[in-house]
Design a protein around this motif. Structure first.
Motif, PDB file in Angstrom:
ATOM      1  N   LEU A  78       0.836  -1.201   0.000  1.00 29.98           N
ATOM      2  CA  LEU A  78       0.000   0.000   0.000  1.00 29.98           C
ATOM      3  C   LEU A  78       0.871   1.253   0.000  1.00 29.98           C
ATOM      4  CD1 LEU A  78      -3.037   0.472  -0.037  1.00 29.98           C
ATOM      5  CD2 LEU A  78      -3.014   0.531   2.443  1.00 29.98           C
ATOM      6  N   ASP A  79       1.967   1.241   0.765  1.00 29.47           N
ATOM      7  CA  ASP A  79       2.904   2.370   0.760  1.00 29.47           C
ATOM      8  C   ASP A  79       3.440   2.622  -0.642  1.00 29.47           C
ATOM      9  OD1 ASP A  79       2.735   2.915   3.482  1.00 29.47           O
ATOM     10  OD2 ASP A  79       4.528   1.758   4.006  1.00 29.47           O
ATOM     11  N   ASP A  80       3.817   1.546  -1.326  1.00 32.86           N
ATOM     12  CA  ASP A  80       4.358   1.679  -2.683  1.00 32.86           C
ATOM     13  C   ASP A  80       3.321   2.238  -3.644  1.00 32.86           C
ATOM     14  OD1 ASP A  80       6.742   0.601  -1.774  1.00 32.86           O
ATOM     15  OD2 ASP A  80       6.317  -1.420  -2.538  1.00 32.86           O
ATOM     16  N   TYR A  81       2.093   1.760  -3.533  1.00 33.50           N
ATOM     17  CA  TYR A  81       1.035   2.157  -4.461  1.00 33.50           C
ATOM     18  C   TYR A  81       0.477   3.551  -4.159  1.00 33.50           C
ATOM     19  CZ  TYR A  81      -3.358   2.041  -7.041  1.00 33.50           C
ATOM     20  OH  TYR A  81      -4.399   2.342  -7.867  1.00 33.50           O
ATOM     21  N   MET A  82       0.265   3.829  -2.874  1.00 33.69           N
ATOM     22  CA  MET A  82      -0.387   5.091  -2.492  1.00 33.69           C
ATOM     23  C   MET A  82       0.605   6.229  -2.274  1.00 33.69           C
ATOM     24  SD  MET A  82      -3.494   4.173  -2.591  1.00 33.69           S
ATOM     25  CE  MET A  82      -4.359   5.586  -1.955  1.00 33.69           C
ATOM     26  N   GLY A  83       1.819   5.902  -1.932  1.00 36.64           N
ATOM     27  CA  GLY A  83       2.790   6.923  -1.569  1.00 36.64           C
ATOM     28  C   GLY A  83       2.878   7.010  -0.052  1.00 36.64           C
ATOM     29  N   GLU A  84       4.001   7.451   0.425  1.00 34.17           N
ATOM     30  CA  GLU A  84       4.205   7.562   1.869  1.00 34.17           C
ATOM     31  C   GLU A  84       3.192   8.524   2.483  1.00 34.17           C
ATOM     32  OE1 GLU A  84       6.421   5.901   3.845  1.00 34.17           O
ATOM     33  OE2 GLU A  84       7.032   4.752   2.085  1.00 34.17           O
ATOM     34  N   GLY A  85       2.825   8.245   3.720  1.00 30.95           N
ATOM     35  CA  GLY A  85       1.936   9.153   4.444  1.00 30.95           C
ATOM     36  C   GLY A  85       0.476   9.061   4.044  1.00 30.95           C
ATOM     37  N   TRP A  86       0.080   7.964   3.415  1.00 29.03           N
ATOM     38  CA  TRP A  86      -1.322   7.814   3.022  1.00 29.03           C
ATOM     39  C   TRP A  86      -2.205   7.765   4.273  1.00 29.03           C
ATOM     40  CZ3 TRP A  86      -3.187   3.371   5.090  1.00 29.03           C
ATOM     41  CH2 TRP A  86      -2.280   2.347   5.346  1.00 29.03           C
ATOM     42  N   LYS A  87      -3.444   8.109   4.087  1.00 23.28           N
ATOM     43  CA  LYS A  87      -4.431   8.123   5.176  1.00 23.28           C
ATOM     44  C   LYS A  87      -5.638   7.300   4.742  1.00 23.28           C
ATOM     45  CE  LYS A  87      -2.378  11.452   7.600  1.00 23.28           C
ATOM     46  NZ  LYS A  87      -1.594  11.150   8.729  1.00 23.28           N
ATOM     47  N   PHE A  88      -6.330   6.761   5.729  1.00 26.97           N
ATOM     48  CA  PHE A  88      -7.537   6.011   5.426  1.00 26.97           C
ATOM     49  C   PHE A  88      -8.682   6.512   6.301  1.00 26.97           C
ATOM     50  CE2 PHE A  88      -5.989   3.741   9.078  1.00 26.97           C
ATOM     51  CZ  PHE A  88      -7.134   3.356   9.758  1.00 26.97           C
ATOM     52  N   SER A  89      -9.863   6.307   5.794  1.00 25.83           N
ATOM     53  CA  SER A  89     -11.081   6.573   6.557  1.00 25.83           C
ATOM     54  C   SER A  89     -12.106   5.549   6.086  1.00 25.83           C
ATOM     55  CB  SER A  89     -11.587   7.996   6.323  1.00 25.83           C
ATOM     56  OG  SER A  89     -11.923   8.186   4.961  1.00 25.83           O
ATOM     57  N   TYR A  90     -13.194   5.439   6.817  1.00 29.13           N
ATOM     58  CA  TYR A  90     -14.232   4.510   6.393  1.00 29.13           C
ATOM     59  C   TYR A  90     -15.581   5.072   6.801  1.00 29.13           C
ATOM     60  CZ  TYR A  90     -15.070   2.922  11.139  1.00 29.13           C
ATOM     61  OH  TYR A  90     -15.404   2.882  12.468  1.00 29.13           O
ATOM     62  N   GLU A  91     -16.592   4.578   6.128  1.00 30.22           N
ATOM     63  CA  GLU A  91     -17.955   4.932   6.510  1.00 30.22           C
ATOM     64  C   GLU A  91     -18.842   3.698   6.330  1.00 30.22           C
ATOM     65  OE1 GLU A  91     -20.500   7.435   4.011  1.00 30.22           O
ATOM     66  OE2 GLU A  91     -18.901   7.386   2.502  1.00 30.22           O
ATOM     67  N   ILE A  92     -19.839   3.607   7.190  1.00 28.29           N
ATOM     68  CA  ILE A  92     -20.803   2.514   7.090  1.00 28.29           C
ATOM     69  C   ILE A  92     -21.794   2.882   5.997  1.00 28.29           C
ATOM     70  CG2 ILE A  92     -22.670   1.316   8.292  1.00 28.29           C
ATOM     71  CD1 ILE A  92     -21.040   1.681  10.894  1.00 28.29           C
ATOM     72  N   THR A  93     -21.934   1.993   5.007  1.00 28.90           N
ATOM     73  CA  THR A  93     -22.835   2.274   3.890  1.00 28.90           C
ATOM     74  C   THR A  93     -24.121   1.458   3.954  1.00 28.90           C
ATOM     75  OG1 THR A  93     -21.652   0.641   2.535  1.00 28.90           O
ATOM     76  CG2 THR A  93     -20.964   2.961   2.338  1.00 28.90           C
ATOM     77  N   ASN A  94     -24.089   0.342   4.687  1.00 29.57           N
ATOM     78  CA  ASN A  94     -25.290  -0.467   4.852  1.00 29.57           C
ATOM     79  C   ASN A  94     -25.150  -1.242   6.156  1.00 29.57           C
ATOM     80  OD1 ASN A  94     -27.784  -1.584   4.264  1.00 29.57           O
ATOM     81  ND2 ASN A  94     -26.933  -3.235   3.034  1.00 29.57           N
ATOM     82  N   ASP A  95     -26.254  -1.338   6.876  1.00 26.43           N
ATOM     83  CA  ASP A  95     -26.225  -1.949   8.200  1.00 26.43           C
ATOM     84  C   ASP A  95     -27.533  -2.711   8.378  1.00 26.43           C
ATOM     85  OD1 ASP A  95     -26.168  -2.515  10.905  1.00 26.43           O
ATOM     86  OD2 ASP A  95     -26.112  -0.433  11.563  1.00 26.43           O
ATOM     87  N   GLU A  96     -27.434  -4.037   8.418  1.00 28.87           N
ATOM     88  CA  GLU A  96     -28.645  -4.850   8.517  1.00 28.87           C
ATOM     89  C   GLU A  96     -28.595  -5.781   9.721  1.00 28.87           C
ATOM     90  OE1 GLU A  96     -29.197  -7.002   4.883  1.00 28.87           O
ATOM     91  OE2 GLU A  96     -29.263  -5.187   3.676  1.00 28.87           O
ATOM     92  N   LYS A  97     -29.686  -5.812  10.469  1.00 33.07           N
ATOM     93  CA  LYS A  97     -29.828  -6.791  11.541  1.00 33.07           C
ATOM     94  C   LYS A  97     -30.101  -8.140  10.902  1.00 33.07           C
ATOM     95  CE  LYS A  97     -31.914  -3.854  15.079  1.00 33.07           C
ATOM     96  NZ  LYS A  97     -33.113  -3.647  15.902  1.00 33.07           N
ATOM     97  N   VAL A  98     -29.516  -9.164  11.467  1.00 38.44           N
ATOM     98  CA  VAL A  98     -29.806 -10.526  11.025  1.00 38.44           C
ATOM     99  C   VAL A  98     -30.917 -11.034  11.927  1.00 38.44           C
ATOM    100  CG1 VAL A  98     -28.892 -12.854  10.752  1.00 38.44           C
ATOM    101  CG2 VAL A  98     -27.424 -10.873  10.286  1.00 38.44           C
TER     102      VAL A  98
END
Length: 168
Positions: A84-104
């Motif tokens: 990921l460092d090689d592909y994105m470049g040094e110092g990359w950042k990540f974030s995430y968000e919930i897009t779907n949430d279902e009770k089973v």
């Protein structure tokens, strides 16, 4: 003054004891964060101990074997982070968000509960959560979808070992 402080501490401890636990959103957050940190210890703690012990016994693994497995997982995660460092470049950042949430619910929940019966682990709820992970670096930017299956036992949510990638 001491009595007031003591009373406040009792109320706080009682609140944590009665209403504490790990929410499914906290479990997801810890999992994503630990994955990008190659922190296998935290990832393993997101699975129920009782289920891990059962799986180890059923697979004829001992504690030393399990340490080796965690080490191998850590190595794989570190290799992925290097890529990921090689592909994105040094110092990359990540974030995430919930897009779907279902009770089973219903038969699907019953099937999950049955799956954990042999490990003598009781499930009270389950969720399937979809997230989108965004990674931004100097070289590239990517968004990757991911599905996470979760189970609840007691007041804590865990990664669902039966519906997760093969951990052993």
């Amino acid at each position: 003054m001491i009595a007031v402080i003591a009373a406040v501490l009792v109320v706080v401890l009682l609140g944590v004891g009665l209403f504490g636990g790990r929410s499914y959103k906290t479990t997801i957050k810890k999992y994503v964060k630990a994955s990008f940190a190659a922190d296998t210890e935290t990832i393993v703690k997101l699975f129920p101990d009782k289920v891990i012990k059962y799986a180890l016994e059923e697979s004829d693994y001992d504690v030393e074997d399990f340490q080796d497995l965690k080490y191998e997982l850590s190595e794989q995660l570190q290799d992925q982070m290097s890529t990921l460092d090689d592909y994105m470049g040094e110092g990359w950042k990540f974030s995430y968000e919930i897009t779907n949430d279902e009770k089973v619910e219903g038969d699907d929940l019953d099937d999950i509960k049955k799956g954990y019966e042999e490990a003598n682990f009781k499930i009270s709820a389950a969720r399937n959560v979809e997230i989108e992970i965004s990674i931004k670096g100097d070289k590239n930017e990517e968004t990757v979808p991911m599905e996470i299956a979760l189970i609840k036992s007691g007041r804590n949510w865990y990664l669902d070992a039966l519906n997760f990638a093969d951990i052993f």
